[in-house]
Design a protein around this motif. Structure first.
Motif, PDB file in Angstrom:
ATOM      1  N   ARG A  84     -49.515  12.022 -31.207  1.00 29.89           N
ATOM      2  CA  ARG A  84     -48.291  12.756 -31.187  1.00 29.89           C
ATOM      3  C   ARG A  84     -48.783  13.950 -29.432  1.00 29.89           C
ATOM      4  NH1 ARG A  84     -49.038  12.269 -36.846  1.00 29.89           N
ATOM      5  NH2 ARG A  84     -47.078  10.621 -37.304  1.00 29.89           N
ATOM      6  N   TRP A  85     -49.712  14.006 -28.963  1.00 29.82           N
ATOM      7  CA  TRP A  85     -50.116  14.625 -28.532  1.00 29.82           C
ATOM      8  C   TRP A  85     -49.718  14.400 -27.088  1.00 29.82           C
ATOM      9  CZ3 TRP A  85     -54.076  16.841 -24.040  1.00 29.82           C
ATOM     10  CH2 TRP A  85     -53.493  18.183 -24.585  1.00 29.82           C
ATOM     11  N   PRO A  86     -49.154  15.335 -26.129  1.00 32.19           N
ATOM     12  CA  PRO A  86     -48.320  14.448 -24.384  1.00 32.19           C
ATOM     13  C   PRO A  86     -49.735  13.687 -23.865  1.00 32.19           C
ATOM     14  CG  PRO A  86     -47.551  16.869 -24.979  1.00 32.19           C
ATOM     15  CD  PRO A  86     -48.439  16.779 -26.228  1.00 32.19           C
ATOM     16  N   MET A  87     -49.247  12.642 -23.493  1.00 29.15           N
ATOM     17  CA  MET A  87     -50.392  11.838 -22.644  1.00 29.15           C
ATOM     18  C   MET A  87     -50.384  12.033 -21.862  1.00 29.15           C
ATOM     19  SD  MET A  87     -49.768   7.933 -24.306  1.00 29.15           S
ATOM     20  CE  MET A  87     -47.960   7.980 -24.280  1.00 29.15           C
ATOM     21  N   MET A  88     -51.283  11.590 -20.611  1.00 25.68           N
ATOM     22  CA  MET A  88     -51.671  12.187 -19.289  1.00 25.68           C
ATOM     23  C   MET A  88     -50.835  11.311 -18.669  1.00 25.68           C
ATOM     24  SD  MET A  88     -53.642  14.235 -19.813  1.00 25.68           S
ATOM     25  CE  MET A  88     -54.918  15.248 -20.975  1.00 25.68           C
ATOM     26  N   VAL A  89     -50.503  11.476 -17.269  1.00 29.58           N
ATOM     27  CA  VAL A  89     -49.939  11.479 -16.690  1.00 29.58           C
ATOM     28  C   VAL A  89     -50.549  10.977 -14.995  1.00 29.58           C
ATOM     29  CG1 VAL A  89     -47.046  10.260 -14.939  1.00 29.58           C
ATOM     30  CG2 VAL A  89     -47.467  11.723 -17.426  1.00 29.58           C
ATOM     31  N   SER A  90     -50.322  10.627 -14.503  1.00 31.92           N
ATOM     32  CA  SER A  90     -51.178  10.143 -13.385  1.00 31.92           C
ATOM     33  C   SER A  90     -50.848   9.189 -12.622  1.00 31.92           C
ATOM     34  CB  SER A  90     -53.107   9.868 -13.335  1.00 31.92           C
ATOM     35  OG  SER A  90     -53.314   9.696 -11.839  1.00 31.92           O
ATOM     36  N   ARG A  91     -50.511   8.736 -10.943  1.00 28.74           N
ATOM     37  CA  ARG A  91     -49.349   8.186 -10.619  1.00 28.74           C
ATOM     38  C   ARG A  91     -48.579   6.535 -11.057  1.00 28.74           C
ATOM     39  NH1 ARG A  91     -54.765  10.008  -8.239  1.00 28.74           N
ATOM     40  NH2 ARG A  91     -54.794  10.649  -6.662  1.00 28.74           N
ATOM     41  N   GLY A  92     -48.493   7.041 -12.391  1.00 27.19           N
ATOM     42  CA  GLY A  92     -46.914   6.291 -12.798  1.00 27.19           C
ATOM     43  C   GLY A  92     -47.806   5.833 -13.773  1.00 27.19           C
ATOM     44  N   VAL A  93     -49.809   5.944 -14.240  1.00 27.05           N
ATOM     45  CA  VAL A  93     -49.906   5.698 -15.164  1.00 27.05           C
ATOM     46  C   VAL A  93     -50.448   6.558 -16.370  1.00 27.05           C
ATOM     47  CG1 VAL A  93     -51.235   4.759 -16.306  1.00 27.05           C
ATOM     48  CG2 VAL A  93     -51.224   3.583 -14.027  1.00 27.05           C
ATOM     49  N   VAL A  94     -49.783   5.958 -17.654  1.00 30.55           N
ATOM     50  CA  VAL A  94     -49.377   7.131 -18.673  1.00 30.55           C
ATOM     51  C   VAL A  94     -50.720   6.694 -19.740  1.00 30.55           C
ATOM     52  CG1 VAL A  94     -47.940   8.242 -20.350  1.00 30.55           C
ATOM     53  CG2 VAL A  94     -46.872   7.622 -18.035  1.00 30.55           C
ATOM     54  N   ARG A  95     -51.327   7.392 -20.753  1.00 32.34           N
ATOM     55  CA  ARG A  95     -52.573   7.586 -22.182  1.00 32.34           C
ATOM     56  C   ARG A  95     -52.998   8.112 -21.792  1.00 32.34           C
ATOM     57  NH1 ARG A  95     -57.609   4.425 -20.161  1.00 32.34           N
ATOM     58  NH2 ARG A  95     -58.209   4.497 -22.110  1.00 32.34           N
ATOM     59  N   CYS A  96     -53.209   8.218 -23.163  1.00 30.20           N
ATOM     60  CA  CYS A  96     -53.596   9.287 -24.007  1.00 30.20           C
ATOM     61  C   CYS A  96     -55.441   9.950 -23.243  1.00 30.20           C
ATOM     62  CB  CYS A  96     -53.825   9.142 -25.316  1.00 30.20           C
ATOM     63  SG  CYS A  96     -54.778  10.682 -26.547  1.00 30.20           S
ATOM     64  N   GLY A  97     -55.115  11.205 -23.812  1.00 26.36           N
ATOM     65  CA  GLY A  97     -56.847  12.114 -22.817  1.00 26.36           C
ATOM     66  C   GLY A  97     -57.756  11.635 -23.867  1.00 26.36           C
ATOM     67  N   TYR A  98     -57.511  10.903 -24.675  1.00 25.23           N
ATOM     68  CA  TYR A  98     -58.585  10.963 -25.706  1.00 25.23           C
ATOM     69  C   TYR A  98     -58.895   9.220 -25.742  1.00 25.23           C
ATOM     70  CZ  TYR A  98     -61.590  10.685 -29.984  1.00 25.23           C
ATOM     71  OH  TYR A  98     -62.353  10.409 -31.201  1.00 25.23           O
ATOM     72  N   ARG A  99     -60.462   8.733 -25.276  1.00 28.88           N
ATOM     73  CA  ARG A  99     -59.583   7.270 -24.366  1.00 28.88           C
ATOM     74  C   ARG A  99     -59.692   6.532 -25.696  1.00 28.88           C
ATOM     75  NH1 ARG A  99     -60.978   5.720 -19.428  1.00 28.88           N
ATOM     76  NH2 ARG A  99     -59.935   7.910 -18.164  1.00 28.88           N
ATOM     77  N   PRO A 100     -60.539   6.670 -27.076  1.00 29.80           N
ATOM     78  CA  PRO A 100     -60.259   5.848 -27.852  1.00 29.80           C
ATOM     79  C   PRO A 100     -58.849   5.604 -28.116  1.00 29.80           C
ATOM     80  CG  PRO A 100     -61.540   6.869 -28.794  1.00 29.80           C
ATOM     81  CD  PRO A 100     -61.568   7.718 -27.620  1.00 29.80           C
ATOM     82  N   HIS A 101     -57.546   6.521 -28.436  1.00 25.33           N
ATOM     83  CA  HIS A 101     -56.554   5.817 -28.734  1.00 25.33           C
ATOM     84  C   HIS A 101     -55.846   5.191 -27.392  1.00 25.33           C
ATOM     85  CE1 HIS A 101     -55.541  10.007 -31.366  1.00 25.33           C
ATOM     86  NE2 HIS A 101     -56.420   9.192 -31.790  1.00 25.33           N
ATOM     87  N   SER A 102     -56.087   3.831 -27.476  1.00 29.30           N
ATOM     88  CA  SER A 102     -56.350   3.007 -25.853  1.00 29.30           C
ATOM     89  C   SER A 102     -54.865   2.568 -25.170  1.00 29.30           C
ATOM     90  CB  SER A 102     -57.267   1.808 -27.046  1.00 29.30           C
ATOM     91  OG  SER A 102     -56.875   1.192 -27.612  1.00 29.30           O
ATOM     92  N   CYS A 103     -53.735   3.122 -26.085  1.00 32.43           N
ATOM     93  CA  CYS A 103     -52.544   2.437 -25.614  1.00 32.43           C
ATOM     94  C   CYS A 103     -52.725   3.273 -23.960  1.00 32.43           C
ATOM     95  CB  CYS A 103     -51.527   2.901 -26.508  1.00 32.43           C
ATOM     96  SG  CYS A 103     -51.844   2.689 -27.809  1.00 32.43           S
ATOM     97  N   VAL A 104     -52.364   1.890 -23.056  1.00 34.65           N
ATOM     98  CA  VAL A 104     -51.601   2.830 -21.276  1.00 34.65           C
ATOM     99  C   VAL A 104     -50.864   1.857 -20.776  1.00 34.65           C
ATOM    100  CG1 VAL A 104     -53.113   2.745 -19.405  1.00 34.65           C
ATOM    101  CG2 VAL A 104     -54.733   2.352 -21.363  1.00 34.65           C
ATOM    102  N   TYR A 105     -50.152   2.523 -20.430  1.00 33.21           N
ATOM    103  CA  TYR A 105     -48.369   2.544 -20.006  1.00 33.21           C
ATOM    104  C   TYR A 105     -48.563   2.459 -18.566  1.00 33.21           C
ATOM    105  CZ  TYR A 105     -47.570   3.180 -25.320  1.00 33.21           C
ATOM    106  OH  TYR A 105     -47.595   3.266 -26.140  1.00 33.21           O
ATOM    107  N   GLU A 106     -47.558   2.156 -18.553  1.00 41.39           N
ATOM    108  CA  GLU A 106     -46.613   2.231 -16.761  1.00 41.39           C
ATOM    109  C   GLU A 106     -45.022   3.149 -17.280  1.00 41.39           C
ATOM    110  OE1 GLU A 106     -47.682  -0.787 -13.546  1.00 41.39           O
ATOM    111  OE2 GLU A 106     -45.867  -1.919 -14.811  1.00 41.39           O
ATOM    112  N   VAL A 107     -45.255   3.946 -16.042  1.00 44.52           N
ATOM    113  CA  VAL A 107     -43.498   3.817 -15.976  1.00 44.52           C
ATOM    114  C   VAL A 107     -42.339   2.528 -14.858  1.00 44.52           C
ATOM    115  CG1 VAL A 107     -41.805   5.748 -15.334  1.00 44.52           C
ATOM    116  CG2 VAL A 107     -44.086   6.079 -15.741  1.00 44.52           C
ATOM    117  N   THR A 108     -42.260   2.053 -15.788  1.00 47.84           N
ATOM    118  CA  THR A 108     -41.447   1.395 -15.470  1.00 47.84           C
ATOM    119  C   THR A 108     -39.867   1.830 -14.388  1.00 47.84           C
ATOM    120  OG1 THR A 108     -39.988   0.610 -17.266  1.00 47.84           O
ATOM    121  CG2 THR A 108     -42.280  -0.803 -16.663  1.00 47.84           C
TER     122      THR A 108
END
Length: 387
Positions: A211-235
C-alpha cells in the motif's frame, strides 16, 4: 581524517558492510548536491576516507570524484568485493540520471550500519542511509510502547502497516479515532513516486501488497520492493483526468489493479519506516489472516514484539518470527549475531532462502510460510476450515 571511538572491526564481512554504508551515504549526498552543496561534498569526501580505510592503502577510489564515478558501476568493481558471491556486489548505486537506483531501497539499505565516526556530521542524511533496521524500528516503536499497553502497541503498529499512505486528513483521523500513539514519519509523497498528466495534475498508486506509493519511471509503475512483483504501465487518462494502469508482468501477485489517487495533500511514511516496518509487516499480517481463516488462535507481536506470532492450533502452540530479508547473507549474519526467540519463518516470497539458511545455521529451527500453514492444518485436524 576519520577516527572512531573504538577501532572498527577488521573482519572482512564488516569491512564490506562499512564500504556499502559509506557508498550509500555518498550516493545519496551526490543526489542532493545542488540543494546542499557544502554538506553533500563534505559527506562524499568523508565517505571516500571510510572506503579507503576499509579497503586498505593504495586501493581506488582515492578521491571524491573517483568515488562518484565508481558508484555508477557494480560494487564488485571495488577491490574489497573481489571473490565475493554476495549479490550486493552486482549492484550499482547511481543511475545514468544521477539518481539512486531502485536497488538502493530494495536491497542496499539492509547493509547499513552506524559508522561511529567521531566527526560525524551526517545527521541531515535520511535515517535509512545511516541506521540499522533495528534502530529505525526501535525509534518508531518507542512511542508505541510508551503507554505500556499491548493492545495499543498492536493497534499502532497495524495502523502504520495498513495505512502507509493517504491524505494528511485521512491519516490524522485514523490516529485520532483509534486513540493511539504513532511516531512522526509521514511526509509528502516523493516526486519519483508521482505521475504527472498533461493537465499538470499529479497522481500516485498504492502497491497492491504493501500500500505504499509505487515508483514511476517513464510510464512504468512498480513497487520499490522487488518481491512485490506487480509491474504496470500507464495506459490512458480518463475523462476526469485520472490516469489508469495496465499490468505488464507475468507474476502471480494480486490481480486487482490499483486506482490512481490525487497527490494533493497526500502523505506517506518515510523510506526507512516503509522498508523495515511496513514491508515485513505486510507479510506478517497476511500470515496472521491466513492462520485465522484456518481457525487457529493468533496473537500479533506478543510481549511488545518478543516475536511476531503466537499460534494456538488445537492443543498445540507455536511461536514464530517472520524474517524477510532480500539478502540471505545479511539474514545469516544477523541471526548469528542475535539468535531469534522463536522459530524462523520465511514468507512465501523468500522461501527460496530455506536451504541456504539451513545449511548455514543447522541448529536453528526454520520453516516456511507454506510448511507452517500445513503444520497448523494438521494440528487443527478436521476443525481447521479451508482457506
Amino acid at each position: 581524517m576519520n577516527t572512531w571511538p573504538s577501532p572498527p572491526s577488521d573482519e572482512l564481512s564488516e569491512r564490506r558492510r562499512r564500504v556499502v554504508t559509506a557508498a550509500l551515504r555518498a550516493a545519496y549526498a551526490w543526489t542532493v548536491r545542488e540543494a546542499r552543496p557544502k554538506k553533500a561534498m563534505h559527506e562524499i569526501a568523508r565517505m571516500t576516507g571510510v572506503i579507503m580505510e576499509a579497503q586498505g592503502p593504495g586501493r581506488a577510489p582515492n578521491t571524491p570524484l573517483d568515488l562518484v564515478r565508481a558508484l555508477r558501476s557494480p560494487l564488485s568493481k571495488l577491490s574489497i568485493f573481489a571473490d565475493s558471491d554476495d549479490p550486493v556486489g552486482q549492484l550499482a548505486l547511481l543511475g545514468v540520471d544521477n539518481e539512486l537506483t531502485p536497488d538502493v531501497q530494495d536491497l542496499i539499505c539492509e547493509y547499513v550500519m552506524p559508522l561511529n565516526v567521531l566527526t560525524d556530521s551526517g545527521r541531515w542524511l535520511p535515517d535509512w542511509t545511516r541506521m540499522r533496521a533495528e534502530q529505525i524500528r526501535h525509534q518508531v516503536f518507542t512511542a508505541m510502547i510508551a503507554m505500556k499497553k499491548q493492545e495499543v502497541y498492536v493497534a499502532s503498529r497495524r495502523l502504520l502497516i495498513e495505512h502507509p499512505a493517504g491524505t494528511a486528513g485521512e491519516i490524522g483521523e485514523l490516529v485520532s479515532k483509534a486513540g493511539i500513539r504513532v511516531a512522526s514519519g509521514y511526509q509528502a509523497v516523493p516526486s519519483r513516486q508521482l505521475h504527472r498528466t498533461e493537465l499538470e495534475k499529479a497522481w500516485w498508486w498504492p502497491c497492491p501488497e504493501c500500500r505504499w506509493p509505487m515508483m514511476v519511471s517513464r510510464g512504468v509503475v512498480r513497487c520499490g520492493y522487488r518481491p512485490h512483483s506487480c509491474v504496470y504501465e500507464v495506459t490512458k487518462v480518463l475523462s476526469n483526468g485520472r490516469p489508469t494502469l495496465r499490468r505488464i508482468d507475468e507474476g502471480s501477485g494480486p490481480r486487482k489493479t490499483p486506482v490512481a489517487r490525487k497527490a494533493q495533500d497526500a502523505v506517506c511514511l518515510n523510506v526507512g519506516v516503509w522498508r523495515f516496518i511496513v514491508v515485513p509487516g505486510a507479510s506478517e499480517l497476511r500470515i496472521y489472516t491466513q492462520l485465522q481463516s484456518l481457525g487457529a488462535g493468533v496473537e500479533l507481536w506478543p510481549g511488545f514484539d518478543s516475536y511476531d506470532l503466537r499460534v494456538t492450533a488445537g492443543d498445540q502452540k507455536f511461536t514464530v518470527d517472520v524474517k524477510e530479508y532480500r539478502s540471505v547473507h545479511r539474514l545469516i549474519s544477523d541471526l548469528k549475531a542475535k539468535p531469534p526467540r522463536a522459530r524462523v519463518l520465511l514468507p512465501r516470497t523468500h522461501e527460496h532462502q530455506y536451504e541456504a539458511l539451513r545449511a548455514a545455521l543447522p541448529s536453528l529451527s526454520i520453516t516456511t510460510e507454506k510448511r507452517f500453514l500445513m503444520q497448523v492444518r494438521r494440528a487443527l485436524g478436521t476443525s481447521g476450515r479451508a482457506k
